[in-house]
Scaffold this motif. Structure first.
Motif: not given
Length: 133
Positions: A115-121
């Motif tokens: 689970e990335p701290v900054e969700p992929p966009e």
């Protein structure tokens, strides 16, 4: 341009087996659209060096992407083998341009279930050949 692509990122090979006969190195460019973020991944046994030409890069790395650093024009980023990481254009309105060098020819990308701290966009590459979705 005959390289694997990621949404929001445009890679182009400069030095590889096909263009120069190189056997142990791959070098090229990557242009990353504003606010584009990859998912968590690593490149197997490959080592990577990223040189920032223009823009602001943010790199997250670690088993849970717990470390973060930013780099600007003239900075180098080293990515060791098997290290989970996430590449991010830190700017919401300016593209990021980099030179990328890898220690091998194979386009190895191992996507990870972290689970990335900054969700992929997903920022779509839109041009005359790639219409807006």
């Amino acid at each position: 341009m005959n390289t694997p692509q990621t949404p929001g990122m445009n890679r182009a090979a400069a030095i590889n087996r096909a263009t120069t006969g190189a056997n142990k190195l791959w070098a090229g460019t990557v242009n990353i659209q504003p606010n584009a973020k990859t998912g968590a991944h690593h490149h197997g046994a490959l080592e990577s060096v990223i040189y920032v030409v223009n823009g602001r890069a943010r790199m997250r790395w670690g088993e849970q992407l717990e470390f973060v650093a930013e780099a600007g024009p003239g900075d180098f980023i080293y990515v060791p083998p098997f290290v989970p990481h996430q590449e991010i254009n830190a700017s919401t309105d300016e593209p990021l341009s980099c030179v990328l060098v890898r220690s091998g020819q194979e386009p190895i990308v191992i996507n990870l279930d972290i689970e990335p701290v900054e969700p992929p966009e997903e920022v779509y590459w839109v041009d005359p050949i790639h219409p807006e979705p």
